[in-house]
Scaffold this active site. Sequence first.
Site, PDB file in Angstrom:
ATOM      1  N   ASN A 134       0.837  -1.200   0.000  1.00 56.51           N
ATOM      2  CA  ASN A 134       0.000   0.000   0.000  1.00 56.51           C
ATOM      3  C   ASN A 134       0.871   1.248   0.000  1.00 56.51           C
ATOM      4  O   ASN A 134       1.999   1.253   0.493  1.00 56.51           O
ATOM      5  CB  ASN A 134      -0.949  -0.004   1.195  1.00 56.51           C
ATOM      6  CG  ASN A 134      -0.218   0.103   2.513  1.00 56.51           C
ATOM      7  OD1 ASN A 134       0.059   1.203   3.004  1.00 56.51           O
ATOM      8  ND2 ASN A 134       0.122  -1.043   3.106  1.00 56.51           N
ATOM      9  N   CYS A 194      -3.649  -6.147  -5.353  1.00 53.45           N
ATOM     10  CA  CYS A 194      -3.505  -7.486  -5.938  1.00 53.45           C
ATOM     11  C   CYS A 194      -4.793  -8.293  -5.858  1.00 53.45           C
ATOM     12  O   CYS A 194      -5.114  -9.051  -6.782  1.00 53.45           O
ATOM     13  CB  CYS A 194      -2.373  -8.243  -5.240  1.00 53.45           C
ATOM     14  SG  CYS A 194      -0.725  -7.653  -5.668  1.00 53.45           S
TER      15      CYS A 194
END
Length: 256
Positions: A134, A194
């Site tokens: 992140n 993802c």
Amino acid sequence: MALMTELTDRQLERYARNVILDEVGEEGQLKLLAAKVLVVGAGGLGAPILLYLAAAGIGTIGVVDHDNVDVTNLQRQVIHEDASVDRPKVESAARRLRALNPDIVIEPIEARLSAENAEGIVGRFDIVADGSDNFTTRYLLNDICHRLGKTLVSAALLRFEAQLSTFKSHLGDHHPCYRCLFPEEPPEDLIPRCEQAGILGPVAGVMGSLQATEILKEILGIGDSLSGRLVLFDALSMAFREVRFKRDPHCPTCGH
């Protein structure tokens, strides 16, 4: 770990393929055994980083992660196994690393890296590997590493693509930081994670292995650093390309 002045017979045998390299030798292996590396994230990138650093003989490895192992992780996070599902990732990773190399120190840190705890955690290590998923963590690590004078080796990946660079802006004007390359954190909904876009497992293995390589190079002081260079990898075309970038004098982290 106490500072060593020479390798034991067992260490000479274990690390023989490192030691016979002219660029490493016994002196270099002692540097690796004295080094302290923090790996942020025990996921797709963290797995190969941790395995190769432990195998190379990094003396102290810290791994920080707040998640538990999920069955969907096993497709790419090769440090974990089916029996580890629902257990903390740092515990699963530590158990595997200790089995791989019982002579080194593994420090599992079960926590979410934050502005409140990052300085205390990062400050105990020599070099940091960013294997997070992140942007908030990436920018936080960049700022903390610059402030504390730590080298940061960072990578990111998505689908079939990945990128890698090294940031050591604390060393002066010739070394940009992450914010020099990406000034502002993008909106969360602009770049999918993802779990939304997918990731081909070996892409994480390729890039994590390259991260481990760069970390070893930085500790040993060999080769050409990736500072000021961004490596881009496209697995579908099996192509690497490089983008050079400079320090931004107006950067809020490292600028004047």
